[in-house]
Design an enzyme around this catalytic site. Sequence first.
Site, PDB file in Angstrom:
ATOM      1  N   ASP A 119     -36.910 -66.420 137.776  1.00  0.00           N
ATOM      2  CA  ASP A 119     -37.752 -67.069 138.792  1.00  0.00           C
ATOM      3  C   ASP A 119     -37.856 -66.163 140.030  1.00  0.00           C
ATOM      4  O   ASP A 119     -38.612 -66.468 140.963  1.00  0.00           O
ATOM      5  CB  ASP A 119     -37.269 -68.483 139.139  1.00  0.00           C
ATOM      6  CG  ASP A 119     -35.882 -68.510 139.748  1.00  0.00           C
ATOM      7  OD1 ASP A 119     -35.245 -67.441 139.854  1.00  0.00           O
ATOM      8  OD2 ASP A 119     -35.419 -69.609 140.124  1.00  0.00           O
TER       9      ASP A 119
ATOM     10  N   ASP B  19     -36.119 -68.360 132.667  1.00  0.00           N
ATOM     11  CA  ASP B  19     -35.339 -68.907 133.772  1.00  0.00           C
ATOM     12  C   ASP B  19     -35.907 -70.266 134.171  1.00  0.00           C
ATOM     13  O   ASP B  19     -37.104 -70.383 134.467  1.00  0.00           O
ATOM     14  CB  ASP B  19     -35.451 -67.928 134.959  1.00  0.00           C
ATOM     15  CG  ASP B  19     -34.269 -68.019 135.894  1.00  0.00           C
ATOM     16  OD1 ASP B  19     -33.341 -68.794 135.617  1.00  0.00           O
ATOM     17  OD2 ASP B  19     -34.272 -67.274 136.897  1.00  0.00           O
TER      18      ASP B  19
ATOM     19  N   GLU C 262     -23.407 -64.043 140.237  1.00  0.00           N
ATOM     20  CA  GLU C 262     -24.193 -63.362 141.282  1.00  0.00           C
ATOM     21  C   GLU C 262     -23.484 -63.448 142.636  1.00  0.00           C
ATOM     22  O   GLU C 262     -23.006 -64.520 143.050  1.00  0.00           O
ATOM     23  CB  GLU C 262     -25.597 -64.004 141.405  1.00  0.00           C
ATOM     24  CG  GLU C 262     -26.417 -63.321 142.519  1.00  0.00           C
ATOM     25  CD  GLU C 262     -27.907 -63.646 142.481  1.00  0.00           C
ATOM     26  OE1 GLU C 262     -28.359 -64.363 141.573  1.00  0.00           O
ATOM     27  OE2 GLU C 262     -28.618 -63.138 143.371  1.00  0.00           O
TER      28      GLU C 262
END
Length: 291
Positions: free
Chosen positions: A42, A81, A180
């Site tokens: 995304d 995603d 992340e």
Amino acid sequence: MTVPRLRKMKREGTRITMVTAYDATFARLFDDAGMDILLVGDSLGMVVQGQDSTLPVTVDEVIYHCRAVARGTRRAHVVGDMPFLSWQVSPEQALTNAGRFLSEGGAQSVKLEGGVDAAPTIERIVRAGIPVMAHVGLTPQSVHAMGGFRVQGKTEDAAERVLDDAKAVARAGAYSLVLEGIPTDLAKRITDEVDIPTIGIGAGPHCDGQVLVCYDLLGLTPDLKPKFVKRYAEFFDEGVAAARRYRDEVRAGTFPSEEYSFGNVKKSETPASPSSLSLVRDPRASYGPKG
Ligand code: KIV
């Protein structure tokens, strides 16, 4: 590249390579380079659409880009995603949306951002036979809750929460996990303690694999250079230089020269047969969708 093969890579200690892709041309480039996973992220909201977050991206938009990526891919595993609010409302709605990435988008699995709270939804999607890649730590869809794109898990308590998230999504049946924006030692601990492959972005070198946004990797984002990004090319600078040369040659009348032109009309009494027509663009017929 299949889910069982990706899990085997962790057991064998072979690092997994993943990059985002949003269209067939880039998909082909990365597939030819031997990338294991292509993520239709995304992040397209930011790098393709020019938005300042991923929040406005819709399911239909990601599916559109998934289809293009699937057409350009022969070997790599394609992941779609799930954008903001496509899975958070209810497990049933999440399952319906997840299915569309496979049936309409040509993806082989889906990714969603979430930990403990997302576990029941991941379980529901996985039970329906759709493989799920989870995503914990810095989750861009929660940008406002985090107060910006900030590194997560920096204190001991916060690190425990990220670890709990990782363990919850692994227990729920996720086949892999994006880490992340977390400290290196926390990413190592998670990688050691969960039995599914971890794929890091801004999470240091001890993950089972790495992912980068393709525009960052290729140097297409001149105004953005986060600490974790290594640019392997400078496509933006090269593109500007090429475009300037093109502009200069058009202005000077040196492009197109004879080499790039189709010559003059031949004087003939019979009309040209189809076989004598020049081929304008070579259709890459052999490079179609998988299967
Ligand atoms: O959307 C995206 O590109 C991602 C990667 C950064 C992992 O989620």
